[in-house]
Design an enzyme around this catalytic site. Structure first.
Site, short mmCIF file in Angstrom:
data_model
loop_
_atom_site.label_atom_id
_atom_site.label_comp_id
_atom_site.label_asym_id
_atom_site.label_seq_id
_atom_site.Cartn_x
_atom_site.Cartn_y
_atom_site.Cartn_z
N GLU A 1 0.83 -1.21 0.00
CA GLU A 1 0.00 0.00 0.00
C GLU A 1 0.86 1.26 0.00
O GLU A 1 0.52 2.26 -0.63
CB GLU A 1 -0.92 0.02 1.23
CG GLU A 1 -1.97 -1.09 1.25
CD GLU A 1 -2.99 -0.95 0.14
OE1 GLU A 1 -2.60 -1.05 -1.04
OE2 GLU A 1 -4.17 -0.74 0.46
N THR B 1 -5.34 7.08 -5.39
CA THR B 1 -5.47 7.29 -3.95
C THR B 1 -4.58 8.45 -3.50
O THR B 1 -4.98 9.29 -2.69
CB THR B 1 -5.10 6.00 -3.19
OG1 THR B 1 -6.05 4.99 -3.57
CG2 THR B 1 -5.17 6.19 -1.68
N1 HSE Z 1 -8.31 5.00 3.66
C1 HSE Z 1 -7.76 5.08 2.32
C2 HSE Z 1 -8.17 6.42 1.73
C3 HSE Z 1 -8.30 3.96 1.51
O1 HSE Z 1 -9.37 6.72 1.76
O2 HSE Z 1 -7.32 7.15 1.24
C4 HSE Z 1 -7.82 3.93 0.08
O3 HSE Z 1 -8.40 2.79 -0.56
#
Ligand code: HSE
Length: 306
Positions: A128, A181
């Site tokens: 990630e 993201t």
């Molecule tokens: N919590 C993360 C965001 C998840 O919202 O940036 C990304 O899939």
């Protein structure tokens, strides 16, 4: 066992009120992977089908997560990985998480489970970090544990698996646009107003309580996000209409899946979840952007051998 084939589920992170801490796993959509022991040291990605993603170990999220796993072991050999991608990168349903979590879960199985799920989450978080610049755990945790999960703390890492009512279904529409993201995180403010924080943590508590007591109405009343959704929803065409119509069609609540552009709704029962899917489809047919749509029970098991 020398080799296994696995299913790694798509996931919905945040679940409205729980930015970076709540997530859930889906049943009907996910990646498939084949992981094989090799005599050579290290990780080799031998094949990626379905998406144009890097084969170089250091540039691939499964490769990086796998290296984190290997660095915690005294292991003289290595692994080869084949990835069959069904989840598109940038979709908001945990594409990088499925590959990262799937790789470390399968390697752990092949070696007789030297690590527990929390340790696997820690390794998968490195994937990630490569994908988004932040090692968030709210997609990899539900992929590995199944069901709903809460990331209670990242240092030290603590994952709490939350009870999931049996009749809870997710509907997810994925408009065919990409939202990275990293971009969706960059537009967020780094401070929040106390009054918004109060609303948010009340909803997190309400949602967790609703899940344990199987109080679907309480779940619905708690599925609100006063902090992130108002900012990110501008990146998603027709978000407000999809949300309004989903609730009209009977959904308990509706919000952005992860960092978007996918939109999710939760419903009690499959019939309602299908009605919500029909209402989402009718909105997007008018928007003129292609989309995929999924209706899924919450996946209680997480990654599994197929
Ligand atoms: N919590 C993360 C965001 C998840 O919202 O940036 C990304 O899939």
């Amino acid at each position: 066992m020398e080799s296994i084939k696995i299913f790694a589920p798509a996931t919905i992170a945040n679940v409205s009120c729980g930015f970076d801490v709540l997530g859930l796993a889906l049943d009907t959509v996910g990646d498939e992977m084949v992981i094989r022991k090799t005599s050579q040291k290290g990780i080799k990605i031998t094949k990626i089908v379905g998406q144009d993603l890097p084969l170089e170990t250091h540039k691939n999220v499964a490769g990086v997560a796998g290296l984190a796993f290997l660095s915690a072991l005294n292991y003289d050999h290595g692994f080869e990985i084949e990835i069959y991608k069904n989840i598109k990168p940038g979709s908001g349903i945990g594409s990088s998480a499925a590959s990262s979590a799937g790789a470390v879960w399968a390697m752990n199985e092949l070696l007789g489970k030297p690590f527990n799920n929390t340790q696997l989450v820690q390794f998968a978080m490195e994937g990630e970090r490569l994908a988004s610049g932040v090692a968030h755990a709210d997609n990899v945790a539900p992929a590995l544990f199944g069901g709903f999960t809460l990331v209670r703390s990242t240092d030290p890492l603590e994952i709490v698996k939350i009870h999931t009512p049996d009749q809870l279904y997710a509907t997810v529409i994925h408009p065919q646009i990409e939202v990275k993201t990293s971009d969706a995180r960059e537009i967020l403010k780094s401070t929040v107003l106390l009054k918004d924080a109060i609303t948010q943590w009340a909803n997190v508590g309400g949602l967790i309580s609703g899940l344990y007591t199987e109080d679907y109405e309480l779940i619905g009343r708690s599925l609100h996000d006063t902090i992130v959704e108002p900012i990110r929803s501008i990146l998603i065409p027709a978000f407000d209409t999809v949300k309004r119509n989903s609730i009209k069609a009977g959904a308990l609540g509706c919000g952005i899946s992860g960092s978007g552009p996918s939109i999710f709704a939760l419903s009690k029962g499959e019939e309602t979840a299908e009605k919500v899917a029909a209402s989402m489809k009718s909105v997007y047919k008018n928007v003129g952007i292609d989309f995929d749509i999924h209706v899924s029970k919450i996946n209680q098991q997480g990654i599994k051998i197929i």
